[in-house]
Design a protein around this motif. Structure first.
Motif, PDB file in Angstrom:
ATOM      1  N   GLY A 279      57.481  41.211  43.827  1.00 46.73           N
ATOM      2  CA  GLY A 279      57.826  42.168  44.267  1.00 46.73           C
ATOM      3  C   GLY A 279      57.151  42.555  45.801  1.00 46.73           C
ATOM      4  N   GLU A 280      56.372  44.050  45.726  1.00 46.68           N
ATOM      5  CA  GLU A 280      55.346  44.168  47.025  1.00 46.68           C
ATOM      6  C   GLU A 280      54.302  43.588  46.705  1.00 46.68           C
ATOM      7  N   PHE A 281      53.914  42.937  45.797  1.00 41.67           N
ATOM      8  CA  PHE A 281      52.426  42.446  45.345  1.00 41.67           C
ATOM      9  C   PHE A 281      52.350  41.020  45.869  1.00 41.67           C
ATOM     10  N   ALA A 282      51.269  40.698  46.603  1.00 40.87           N
ATOM     11  CA  ALA A 282      51.098  39.401  46.872  1.00 40.87           C
ATOM     12  C   ALA A 282      49.865  38.931  46.265  1.00 40.87           C
ATOM     13  N   GLY A 283      49.696  38.979  45.156  1.00 43.48           N
ATOM     14  CA  GLY A 283      48.301  38.758  44.564  1.00 43.48           C
ATOM     15  C   GLY A 283      47.182  39.362  44.176  1.00 43.48           C
ATOM     16  N   TYR A 284      47.351  40.681  44.930  1.00 43.47           N
ATOM     17  CA  TYR A 284      46.231  41.711  45.009  1.00 43.47           C
ATOM     18  C   TYR A 284      46.563  43.038  44.729  1.00 43.47           C
ATOM     19  N   ALA A 285      45.725  43.783  44.276  1.00 48.66           N
ATOM     20  CA  ALA A 285      46.115  45.328  43.919  1.00 48.66           C
ATOM     21  C   ALA A 285      44.859  46.146  44.005  1.00 48.66           C
ATOM     22  N   SER A 286      45.087  47.515  44.014  1.00 47.15           N
ATOM     23  CA  SER A 286      44.172  48.553  43.801  1.00 47.15           C
ATOM     24  C   SER A 286      44.600  49.329  42.649  1.00 47.15           C
ATOM     25  N   TRP A 287      43.697  49.535  41.691  1.00 46.74           N
ATOM     26  CA  TRP A 287      43.812  50.249  40.549  1.00 46.74           C
ATOM     27  C   TRP A 287      42.822  51.035  40.170  1.00 46.74           C
ATOM     28  N   SER A 288      42.995  51.919  38.917  1.00 46.53           N
ATOM     29  CA  SER A 288      42.075  52.873  38.641  1.00 46.53           C
ATOM     30  C   SER A 288      41.903  52.912  37.156  1.00 46.53           C
ATOM     31  N   GLY A 289      40.812  52.983  36.528  1.00 49.45           N
ATOM     32  CA  GLY A 289      40.936  53.539  34.977  1.00 49.45           C
ATOM     33  C   GLY A 289      39.257  52.919  34.547  1.00 49.45           C
ATOM     34  N   THR A 290      39.219  53.370  33.244  1.00 47.80           N
ATOM     35  CA  THR A 290      38.152  52.993  32.525  1.00 47.80           C
ATOM     36  C   THR A 290      37.961  51.286  32.214  1.00 47.80           C
ATOM     37  N   SER A 291      39.336  51.050  32.019  1.00 49.41           N
ATOM     38  CA  SER A 291      39.292  49.408  31.786  1.00 49.41           C
ATOM     39  C   SER A 291      38.898  48.689  32.748  1.00 49.41           C
ATOM     40  N   PHE A 292      38.723  49.338  34.156  1.00 47.39           N
ATOM     41  CA  PHE A 292      38.149  48.192  35.067  1.00 47.39           C
ATOM     42  C   PHE A 292      36.876  48.691  35.241  1.00 47.39           C
ATOM     43  N   ALA A 293      36.319  49.902  35.023  1.00 44.93           N
ATOM     44  CA  ALA A 293      34.912  50.286  34.992  1.00 44.93           C
ATOM     45  C   ALA A 293      34.093  49.212  34.092  1.00 44.93           C
ATOM     46  N   THR A 294      34.930  49.041  32.966  1.00 45.70           N
ATOM     47  CA  THR A 294      34.356  48.010  31.611  1.00 45.70           C
ATOM     48  C   THR A 294      34.196  46.631  32.254  1.00 45.70           C
ATOM     49  N   ALA A 295      35.041  46.253  32.980  1.00 43.32           N
ATOM     50  CA  ALA A 295      34.855  44.723  33.573  1.00 43.32           C
ATOM     51  C   ALA A 295      33.632  44.570  34.428  1.00 43.32           C
ATOM     52  N   ILE A 296      33.273  45.766  35.106  1.00 46.15           N
ATOM     53  CA  ILE A 296      32.295  45.888  36.129  1.00 46.15           C
ATOM     54  C   ILE A 296      30.903  45.608  35.171  1.00 46.15           C
ATOM     55  N   VAL A 297      30.870  46.142  34.016  1.00 43.00           N
ATOM     56  CA  VAL A 297      29.746  46.531  33.108  1.00 43.00           C
ATOM     57  C   VAL A 297      29.467  44.940  32.495  1.00 43.00           C
ATOM     58  N   ALA A 298      30.778  44.574  32.184  1.00 42.69           N
ATOM     59  CA  ALA A 298      30.775  43.393  31.300  1.00 42.69           C
ATOM     60  C   ALA A 298      30.412  42.114  32.196  1.00 42.69           C
ATOM     61  N   GLY A 299      30.935  42.484  33.420  1.00 43.81           N
ATOM     62  CA  GLY A 299      30.328  41.402  34.543  1.00 43.81           C
ATOM     63  C   GLY A 299      29.053  41.248  34.958  1.00 43.81           C
ATOM     64  N   ALA A 300      28.349  42.356  34.998  1.00 42.70           N
ATOM     65  CA  ALA A 300      26.916  42.602  35.378  1.00 42.70           C
ATOM     66  C   ALA A 300      25.986  41.994  34.001  1.00 42.70           C
ATOM     67  N   ILE A 301      26.611  42.163  32.713  1.00 43.14           N
ATOM     68  CA  ILE A 301      25.808  41.778  31.790  1.00 43.14           C
ATOM     69  C   ILE A 301      25.922  40.159  31.576  1.00 43.14           C
ATOM     70  N   ALA A 302      27.301  39.702  31.931  1.00 45.21           N
ATOM     71  CA  ALA A 302      27.375  38.301  31.952  1.00 45.21           C
ATOM     72  C   ALA A 302      26.664  37.463  32.939  1.00 45.21           C
ATOM     73  N   ASP A 303      26.708  38.057  34.000  1.00 50.90           N
ATOM     74  CA  ASP A 303      25.817  37.526  35.226  1.00 50.90           C
ATOM     75  C   ASP A 303      23.973  37.380  35.061  1.00 50.90           C
ATOM     76  N   ALA A 304      23.530  38.437  34.443  1.00 53.58           N
ATOM     77  CA  ALA A 304      22.428  38.566  33.887  1.00 53.58           C
ATOM     78  C   ALA A 304      21.999  37.609  32.785  1.00 53.58           C
ATOM     79  N   ALA A 305      23.162  37.275  32.073  1.00 49.65           N
ATOM     80  CA  ALA A 305      23.209  36.367  30.914  1.00 49.65           C
ATOM     81  C   ALA A 305      22.745  34.897  31.173  1.00 49.65           C
TER      82      ALA A 305
END
Length: 337
Positions: A279-305
């Motif tokens: 549809g109107e999406f070309a492979g990118y989006a803006s979205w909100s939720g604790t789902s996505f805050a979780t990925a930021i924390v998980a990513g930070a831990i994975a990077d430190a690991a």
């Protein structure tokens, strides 16, 4: 799939989870049993209340639970955490650096995207674990994957699809997915979904499945409930529960769950990431939720690991002595995305 309400929780009608030890005790209420990956789903005789049978089995020492329904957590009525919005392309070039860290992404699957088209981990992702293309949360897993690979460059994802296109799954599917990880556990596990339980207590089979991944750091969303009611799996002991702050990094996002059981928080409003091409999406989006805050924390831990065992990396990222805390949301993990 059918869903019914049990107090503030959602459950599959007429189903309870248990292990084989409880099958004989539940035989008089049982119509059929389906067993896979170490989990038994008992399909009850018509008219039998799964919550009452769960209580009965637990009183006799068995591990049992209604088959709770879990949902991805952009869901929130009346706020920005409802649906994705199209956004312009995001500049990101996967680096040459390779990390030995594996992040388990248990969600709605991951679609093809230019950010990982040449990656080994996506080549190993099965068709069954491709992201949903239709539904209110189609693209949820793909959005999370983009946050993870940008937050921890070179990381590999191991994808397990347990949610449908509307972001809905159940406890049985999640526990089975976790059991399949036991032979090759990931260092970090991203769980951007959840729900309340019928009695407010931890679901025992889900708790057992996560506890068996002894060297894995499980990071789960606290939920978009705007309440302090424990939300599972985030509220399980040993799991890092993640809430969301707004753009000021000072205040709780209005949709975020909160309370003493929340361990960490990260930005959760109007994040941008990879998405479906439809549809109107070309492979990118803006979205909100604790789902996505979780990925930021998980990513930070994975990077430190990269340089530390995962559990030591989590302690470093969430060290309250060096990182600011937000009341009722725990340690703040800022995003550099």
């Amino acid at each position: 799939m059918d869903i019914e309400r049990a107090g503030e929780a959602l459950i599959r009608p007429g189903q309870i989870l248990t292990d084989r030890s409880a099958l004989s005790a539940a035989a008089r209420w049982t119509q059929a049993v389906s067993e896979a990956d170490g989990v038994c789903v008992i399909h009850l005789t018509s008219g039998v209340d799964p919550c009452e049978i769960t209580r009965e089995l637990r009183e006799h020492g068995f591990r049992a639970s209604p088959n709770h329904v879990f949902a991805g957590q952009p869901l929130f009525f009346g706020g920005p955490a409802t649906r994705p919005f199209p956004c312009p392309p995001i500049s990101h070039r996967p680096g040459r650096a390779r990390s030995q860290v594996v992040v388990g992404l248990v969600d709605s699957g991951v679609a093809a995207h230019r950010w990982w088209s040449d990656s080994d981990w996506y080549a190993r992702t099965s068709a069954e674990d491709a992201d949903a293309t239709e539904g209110s949360q189609a693209g949820h897993g793909t959005f999370l994957a983009g946050l993870l690979v940008r937050g921890a460059p070179g990381v590999s994802l191991r994808v397990s699809r347990v949610l449908d296109g509307d972001g809905v799954g159940d406890e049985a599917s999640v526990v089975r997915a976790l059991h399949r990880m036991r032979d090759r556990p990931p260092q970090v596990l991203n769980l951007s979904f959840g729900g309340h339980t019928f009695d407010g207590r931890p679901p025992p089979l889900l708790a057992d499945a996560l506890a068996e991944l002894t060297d894995t750091v499980a990071v789960a969303c606290a939920g978009n409930t705007a309440s302090d009611r424990p939300f599972y799996p985030a509220a399980l002991a040993g799991t890092i529960a993640v809430g969301a702050v707004d753009h000021t990094l000072e205040r709780r996002a209005p949709f975020s769950a909160h309370g003493s059981w929340v361990d960490a928080c990260a930005p959760g409003e109007w994040l941008t990431s990879s998405f479906l091409e439809r549809g109107e999406f070309a492979g990118y989006a803006s979205w909100s939720g604790t789902s996505f805050a979780t990925a930021i924390v998980a990513g930070a831990i994975a990077d430190a690991a990269r340089d530390l065992p995962a559990k030591e990396a989590a302690l470093r990222v969430l060290d309250p002595q060096v990182t600011r805390q937000i009341p009722d949301l725990g340690v703040l993990v800022p995003s550099n995305l």
